[in-house]
Design an enzyme around this catalytic site. Structure first.
Site, PDB file in Angstrom:
ATOM      1  N   LYS A  66      42.367  31.641  32.596  1.00 14.80           N
ATOM      2  CA  LYS A  66      41.077  31.298  32.505  1.00 14.80           C
ATOM      3  C   LYS A  66      40.187  30.367  31.399  1.00 14.80           C
ATOM      4  CE  LYS A  66      41.649  35.425  35.842  1.00 14.80           C
ATOM      5  NZ  LYS A  66      41.048  35.867  36.362  1.00 14.80           N
ATOM      6  N   ASP A 102      35.198  36.431  40.506  1.00 17.32           N
ATOM      7  CA  ASP A 102      36.034  37.690  40.077  1.00 17.32           C
ATOM      8  C   ASP A 102      35.141  38.712  40.335  1.00 17.32           C
ATOM      9  OD1 ASP A 102      38.648  37.540  39.416  1.00 17.32           O
ATOM     10  OD2 ASP A 102      38.645  36.907  37.313  1.00 17.32           O
ATOM     11  N   ALA A 128      37.050  44.504  27.324  1.00 15.56           N
ATOM     12  CA  ALA A 128      36.186  43.526  27.372  1.00 15.56           C
ATOM     13  C   ALA A 128      36.288  41.571  27.399  1.00 15.56           C
ATOM     14  CB  ALA A 128      35.294  43.336  25.908  1.00 15.56           C
ATOM     15  N   GLY A 129      37.965  41.850  28.338  1.00 12.52           N
ATOM     16  CA  GLY A 129      38.247  40.578  28.727  1.00 12.52           C
ATOM     17  C   GLY A 129      38.039  39.169  29.018  1.00 12.52           C
ATOM     18  N   GLY A 130      39.129  39.504  30.652  1.00 17.14           N
ATOM     19  CA  GLY A 130      38.439  38.391  30.936  1.00 17.14           C
ATOM     20  C   GLY A 130      37.954  38.450  32.314  1.00 17.14           C
ATOM     21  N   LYS A 156      34.488  43.376  20.275  1.00 25.25           N
ATOM     22  CA  LYS A 156      34.496  42.242  21.650  1.00 25.25           C
ATOM     23  C   LYS A 156      33.086  42.665  22.212  1.00 25.25           C
ATOM     24  CE  LYS A 156      39.243  41.001  21.178  1.00 25.25           C
ATOM     25  NZ  LYS A 156      40.504  41.626  22.428  1.00 25.25           N
ATOM     26  N   TYR A 217      45.950  46.266  40.208  1.00 24.47           N
ATOM     27  CA  TYR A 217      46.399  47.461  42.130  1.00 24.47           C
ATOM     28  C   TYR A 217      47.570  47.027  41.728  1.00 24.47           C
ATOM     29  CZ  TYR A 217      46.373  42.433  42.461  1.00 24.47           C
ATOM     30  OH  TYR A 217      46.212  40.942  42.460  1.00 24.47           O
TER      31      TYR A 217
HETATM   32  P1  NDP Z   1      42.670  40.636  29.090  1.00 19.93           P
HETATM   33  O1  NDP Z   1      43.953  40.834  28.000  1.00 19.93           O
HETATM   34  O2  NDP Z   1      41.558  39.942  29.217  1.00 19.93           O
HETATM   35  O3  NDP Z   1      41.633  42.097  28.505  1.00 19.93           O
HETATM   36  C1  NDP Z   1      42.526  43.055  28.591  1.00 19.93           C
HETATM   37  C2  NDP Z   1      41.155  44.839  28.498  1.00 19.93           C
HETATM   38  O4  NDP Z   1      41.757  45.659  28.174  1.00 19.93           O
HETATM   39  C3  NDP Z   1      40.810  44.040  26.451  1.00 19.93           C
HETATM   40  O5  NDP Z   1      39.446  44.636  26.069  1.00 19.93           O
HETATM   41  C4  NDP Z   1      41.550  45.134  26.111  1.00 19.93           C
HETATM   42  O6  NDP Z   1      41.427  45.733  24.851  1.00 19.93           O
HETATM   43  C5  NDP Z   1      42.162  46.744  26.836  1.00 19.93           C
HETATM   44  N1  NDP Z   1      42.913  47.221  26.596  1.00 19.93           N
HETATM   45  C6  NDP Z   1      43.909  46.744  26.680  1.00 19.93           C
HETATM   46  N2  NDP Z   1      44.767  47.514  26.370  1.00 19.93           N
HETATM   47  C7  NDP Z   1      44.568  49.000  25.958  1.00 19.93           C
HETATM   48  C8  NDP Z   1      44.853  50.395  26.196  1.00 19.93           C
HETATM   49  N3  NDP Z   1      45.878  50.894  26.495  1.00 19.93           N
HETATM   50  N4  NDP Z   1      43.512  51.238  25.970  1.00 19.93           N
HETATM   51  C9  NDP Z   1      42.062  50.424  26.270  1.00 19.93           C
HETATM   52  N5  NDP Z   1      41.702  49.179  26.198  1.00 19.93           N
HETATM   53  C10 NDP Z   1      42.863  48.420  26.487  1.00 19.93           C
HETATM   54  O7  NDP Z   1      42.520  41.592  30.730  1.00 19.93           O
HETATM   55  P2  NDP Z   1      41.629  41.182  31.757  1.00 19.93           P
HETATM   56  O8  NDP Z   1      40.658  41.059  31.864  1.00 19.93           O
HETATM   57  O9  NDP Z   1      42.654  39.444  32.354  1.00 19.93           O
HETATM   58  O10 NDP Z   1      42.744  41.644  33.254  1.00 19.93           O
HETATM   59  C11 NDP Z   1      42.291  43.571  33.270  1.00 19.93           C
HETATM   60  C12 NDP Z   1      43.277  43.594  33.967  1.00 19.93           C
HETATM   61  O11 NDP Z   1      42.407  43.275  35.370  1.00 19.93           O
HETATM   62  C13 NDP Z   1      44.518  44.144  34.805  1.00 19.93           C
HETATM   63  O12 NDP Z   1      44.993  45.382  34.824  1.00 19.93           O
HETATM   64  C14 NDP Z   1      44.110  42.970  35.902  1.00 19.93           C
HETATM   65  O13 NDP Z   1      45.965  43.099  36.240  1.00 19.93           O
HETATM   66  C15 NDP Z   1      43.185  43.230  36.232  1.00 19.93           C
HETATM   67  N6  NDP Z   1      42.419  42.201  36.951  1.00 19.93           N
HETATM   68  C16 NDP Z   1      42.520  42.797  38.687  1.00 19.93           C
HETATM   69  C17 NDP Z   1      41.597  41.664  39.438  1.00 19.93           C
HETATM   70  C18 NDP Z   1      41.359  41.588  40.662  1.00 19.93           C
HETATM   71  O14 NDP Z   1      41.343  41.280  41.348  1.00 19.93           O
HETATM   72  N7  NDP Z   1      41.604  42.804  41.470  1.00 19.93           N
HETATM   73  C19 NDP Z   1      41.225  40.137  38.641  1.00 19.93           C
HETATM   74  C20 NDP Z   1      41.927  39.829  37.200  1.00 19.93           C
HETATM   75  C21 NDP Z   1      41.541  41.095  36.489  1.00 19.93           C
HETATM   76  P3  NDP Z   1      41.212  44.615  23.372  1.00 19.93           P
HETATM   77  O15 NDP Z   1      39.730  44.650  23.592  1.00 19.93           O
HETATM   78  O16 NDP Z   1      40.783  45.525  22.364  1.00 19.93           O
HETATM   79  O17 NDP Z   1      42.515  44.280  23.018  1.00 19.93           O
END
Ligand code: NDP
Length: 276
Positions: A66, A102, A128-130, A156, A217
């Site tokens: 992304k 999104d 705080a990811g994508g 982040k 999901y």
């Molecule tokens: P990223 O990898 O960009 O970000 C992951 C985030 O999750 C980070 O903030 C990370 O924290 C946090 N994280 C991971 N593991 C844990 C944990 N065990 N406890 C707490 N925080 C955690 O992922 P995306 O943002 O791309 O995706 C996030 C979710 O959204 C996924 O499940 C994905 O499948 C879903 N999604 C759904 C969509 C839809 O259309 N329904 C579209 C896009 C995504 P840290 O910064 O500390 O690593």
């Protein structure tokens, strides 16, 4: 003539995008070919560039590309520029234009499909990811009473809050500072559920009659939704977001907004405690 599209990501075996867009295209009698293209990080720029130069109309981008697609594009729409990440592109007059739907898809699902207007509500966004990056601007545009951002790596969350501060107020709280607060809408935009884990959120954050929304999901009740189910909040998973962002993308490509209800129904996995 067949319009050609592709999604870039890795892995893509479970991607529903070809099915969703083929179904949307049939609603309007459009002939559409939609491929999945998996590539390595090193191979992405060349594969994306070659595809976009081959007479195609556009497509989608998912993890882990992304940000790379954002950087590769000639033109960035304002939402994409704010997020610094994209999930959609089109080729117009030989130029690659990128967008991020999104967050719009998420807000459409929460407000229109689930009946929870964000205006005046207290909202907690986990992660705080994508996905969180894409959600923040549409959330702020919907005028919640408060938006709190919490992430496992607090730096982040602070960086995102600073990035979006021109658009509205975001309060950053650590997980261990959530014990004394509750919210109307709690959104899990972490990827914890991918590994069967729950973000370290106390069950007191959910308000009875509020909404607990899980972006992940496909697997019914996740640990996050199980936690929320004890609080009397309504439970929802991200299929609606997936389909609504696809409808926004389709509208961007064709100027026609497909009907989403049947597709959401078809892809929904029942949450055993509470059907959608
Ligand atoms: P990223 O990898 O960009 O970000 C992951 C985030 O999750 C980070 O903030 C990370 O924290 C946090 N994280 C991971 N593991 C844990 C944990 N065990 N406890 C707490 N925080 C955690 O992922 P995306 O943002 O791309 O995706 C996030 C979710 O959204 C996924 O499940 C994905 O499948 C879903 N999604 C759904 C969509 C839809 O259309 N329904 C579209 C896009 C995504 P840290 O910064 O500390 O690593």
């Amino acid at each position: 003539m067949t319009d050609r599209f592709a999604i870039f990501g890795r892995p893509l075996d479970h991607s529903k995008s070809p099915q969703i867009y083929q179904t949307f295209a049939r609603q309007f009698g459009i002939d559409l070919d939609y491929q999945k293209i998996e590539t390595s990080d090193q191979g992405f720029a060349a594969a994306f560039g070659t595809f976009c130069k081959s007479g195609v109309k556009g497509g989608n981008v998912t993890a882990p590309f992304k940000v790379m697609a954002y950087e590769a594009a000639a033109r960035k729409m304002p939402r994409a520029a704010a997020a610094g990440a994209v999930n959609c592109y089109k080729v117009k007059d030989g130029e690659v234009v990128v967008e991020n739907f999104d967050g719009l898809g998420l807000v459409a699902d929460i407000e229109r499909n689930l009946g929870f207007p964000l205006a005046g509500k207290d909202v907690l966004l986990l992660g705080a990811g994508g996905a969180a990056r894409g959600a923040i601007l549409p959330f702020l545009d919907s005028r919640p009473s408060s938006l709190v951002l919490t992430n496992r790596t607090p730096a982040k969350a602070h960086a995102l809050a600073a990035r979006f501060s021109p658009h509205g107020a975001i309060e950053v709280r650590d997980y261990d500072a959530l014990a004394d607060v509750s919210f109307d809408i709690v959104v899990n935009a972490t990827s914890a559920s991918l590994s069967g884990k729950c973000p370290a959120v106390p069950d007191t954050v959910f308000r009875r009659g509020g909404l607990a929304y899980e972006l992940f999901y496909g697997e019914g009740l996740t640990p996050f939704l199980t936690l929320a189910s004890r609080s009397g909040a309504k439970l929802a998973h991200g299929v609606g977001m997936l389909v609504e962002q696809a409808a926004e993308a389709f509208n961007w490509w064709y100027g026609k907004r497909p009907d989403t209800k049947d597709m959401i129904q078809m892809l929904s996995v029942p949450l055993s405690a509470q059907p959608r």
